[in-house]
Design a protein around this motif. Structure first.
Motif, PDB file in Angstrom:
ATOM      1  N   HIS A   5     -37.921  35.525 -13.635  1.00  0.00           N
ATOM      2  CA  HIS A   5     -36.760  36.356 -13.291  1.00  0.00           C
ATOM      3  C   HIS A   5     -36.216  36.795 -14.633  1.00  0.00           C
ATOM      4  CE1 HIS A   5     -36.937  33.647  -9.671  1.00  0.00           C
ATOM      5  NE2 HIS A   5     -36.739  34.698  -9.183  1.00  0.00           N
ATOM      6  N   TYR A  32     -37.411  40.994  -4.671  1.00  0.00           N
ATOM      7  CA  TYR A  32     -36.099  40.600  -4.309  1.00  0.00           C
ATOM      8  C   TYR A  32     -34.961  40.875  -4.981  1.00  0.00           C
ATOM      9  CZ  TYR A  32     -32.740  36.752  -4.936  1.00  0.00           C
ATOM     10  OH  TYR A  32     -31.560  35.917  -5.177  1.00  0.00           O
ATOM     11  N   GLU A 210     -29.993  34.677   2.079  1.00  0.00           N
ATOM     12  CA  GLU A 210     -30.051  35.948   1.493  1.00  0.00           C
ATOM     13  C   GLU A 210     -31.117  36.860   2.199  1.00  0.00           C
ATOM     14  OE1 GLU A 210     -28.952  36.718  -2.974  1.00  0.00           O
ATOM     15  OE2 GLU A 210     -30.393  35.104  -2.894  1.00  0.00           O
ATOM     16  N   ALA A 213     -33.954  37.822   0.157  1.00  0.00           N
ATOM     17  CA  ALA A 213     -34.989  36.653   0.069  1.00  0.00           C
ATOM     18  C   ALA A 213     -35.913  36.950   1.347  1.00  0.00           C
ATOM     19  CB  ALA A 213     -34.525  35.441  -0.038  1.00  0.00           C
ATOM     20  N   TYR A 227     -38.364  27.969   1.702  1.00  0.00           N
ATOM     21  CA  TYR A 227     -37.060  28.683   1.140  1.00  0.00           C
ATOM     22  C   TYR A 227     -35.868  28.231   1.717  1.00  0.00           C
ATOM     23  CZ  TYR A 227     -33.336  32.126   0.502  1.00  0.00           C
ATOM     24  OH  TYR A 227     -32.183  32.558   0.575  1.00  0.00           O
ATOM     25  N   ALA A 273     -41.369  30.794  -2.957  1.00  0.00           N
ATOM     26  CA  ALA A 273     -40.114  30.604  -2.296  1.00  0.00           C
ATOM     27  C   ALA A 273     -39.118  30.574  -3.377  1.00  0.00           C
ATOM     28  CB  ALA A 273     -40.191  29.149  -1.408  1.00  0.00           C
ATOM     29  N   VAL A 276     -37.838  34.042  -4.796  1.00  0.00           N
ATOM     30  CA  VAL A 276     -36.383  34.420  -4.332  1.00  0.00           C
ATOM     31  C   VAL A 276     -35.367  33.681  -4.309  1.00  0.00           C
ATOM     32  CG1 VAL A 276     -37.882  35.974  -2.790  1.00  0.00           C
ATOM     33  CG2 VAL A 276     -37.057  33.879  -1.906  1.00  0.00           C
ATOM     34  N   TYR A 277     -35.352  32.419  -4.942  1.00  0.00           N
ATOM     35  CA  TYR A 277     -34.222  31.703  -5.041  1.00  0.00           C
ATOM     36  C   TYR A 277     -34.052  31.102  -6.737  1.00  0.00           C
ATOM     37  CZ  TYR A 277     -31.471  27.317  -3.490  1.00  0.00           C
ATOM     38  OH  TYR A 277     -30.487  26.634  -3.381  1.00  0.00           O
ATOM     39  N   PRO A 297     -28.020  29.338  -2.195  1.00  0.00           N
ATOM     40  CA  PRO A 297     -28.259  30.941  -2.284  1.00  0.00           C
ATOM     41  C   PRO A 297     -27.107  31.540  -1.841  1.00  0.00           C
ATOM     42  CG  PRO A 297     -30.024  29.772  -0.976  1.00  0.00           C
ATOM     43  CD  PRO A 297     -29.199  28.732  -1.224  1.00  0.00           C
TER      44      PRO A 297
END
Length: 307
Positions: A5, A32, A210, A213, A227, A273, A276-277, A297
């Motif tokens: 990220h 994401y 989310e 996600a 997730y 997973a 997106v977290y 999240p």
């Protein structure tokens, strides 16, 4: 925020792809991060312990998955056939079944109503989640929707010396529309009423997740399960918690015979997973995975749903 990220934030998607990182993970994380709709979905906490099958089973087979905390049994429903014996439609499976279930639970929580409008509303939501609205994709959605609304689920929970049993249909009633192009073999749901028991359990134990996600994971059913599990567990931990490979296989690897076959697949899906977290803190070891306390999240105060 994870390394992936940070790379995307600092260098953009194309810049991040020039680094020695997994291209698939970068693309999922970028998808994401780029999704601007801050929507929230909801899931019954029971599905954070046990999940549906990832692949199709024989239509008459019962699905059972067992962990140290819960056992779930899913029995396939049947479709009436005039002048003939009823036919089993099979248990729901795969990523589209999970998306439909998420839609139903999310709508029930948001509207505070057991009656859910489907049809165009479901199709519009699936489109937002990145599911094409034609051809094989919509045919698969129709099939999974029928499987969901005809099946019966039993949850068996264990806590210390006490145990509990919940037998339930997902819905009490549903309105189907025949697909005449398919000679009535597939039907699409226009409206459904969640069973009172399932709705009551969902109201008491919702997990907020989310939609960004969900959308990024729409083709990865095991990563979506992981997730949701992390979203349920990480924020409630008091300290580092080790989960053995055997326990992880029981929860996420039903149908995989050998542990050494399960382990690399799980690690790949864990990475997906985590894409997106960003707040999730986990550590893969020789003996399993260590979970560390992490921010949820969706903060509880944001969604305002009783826990």
């Amino acid at each position: 925020m994870g390394t992936i990220h940070k790379l995307i934030e600092e260098h953009g998607k194309q810049g991040a792809l020039s680094f020695d990182e997994d291209r698939k993970i970068i693309e999922i994380a970028a998808d994401y991060m780029a999704y601007e709709d801050a929507g929230i979905g909801f899931l019954y906490s029971g599905f954070a312990h046990v999940g549906l099958p990832h692949k199709r089973l024989a239509d008459d087979l019962v699905w059972q998955i067992e962990t140290d905390r819960a056992v779930m049994i899913v029995e396939p429903g049947r479709r009436a056939v005039r002048g003939a014996n009823p036919v089993s439609v099979g248990v729901p499976y795969g990523s589209k079944a999970r998306l439909i279930m998420l839609y139903l639970q999310t709508e029930a929580i948001k509207t505070q109503n057991r009656e859910i409008e489907l049809g165009k509303s479901l199709r519009d939501w699936l489109k937002r989640m990145g599911i094409p609205q034609g051809g094989k994709s919509i045919k698969d959605v129709k099939e999974q929707a029928e499987r969901i609304f005809r099946c019966r689920i039993s949850f068996h929970f264990q806590s210390g010396n006490s145990s509990g049993l919940i037998n339930q249909n997902i819905v009490d009633a549903a309105i189907f529309t025949d697909d005449h192009k398919d000679n009535g073999k597939q039907q699409f749901l226009e409206r459904a009423k969640l069973s009172e028991l399932f709705y009551d359990q969902l109201q008491k134990h919702p997990i907020p997740i989310e939609e960004a996600a969900i959308r990024a994971l729409n083709g990865h059913s095991q990563a979506l399960d992981i997730y949701c599990w992390l979203a349920y567990r990480l924020h409630a931990l008091k300290g580092p918690t080790a989960i053995t490979w055997s326990a992880l296989k029981a929860q996420f690897g039903a149908g995989v015979v050998r542990l050494d076959h399960f382990r690399p697949k799980f690690i790949d899906n864990l990475k997906i997973a985590l894409a997106v977290y960003p707040a999730a803190k986990t550590e893969v070891t020789k003996t399993g995975v260590i979970l560390h306390p992490s921010r949820a999240p969706i903060a509880p105060k944001i969604h305002g749903i009783p826990r």
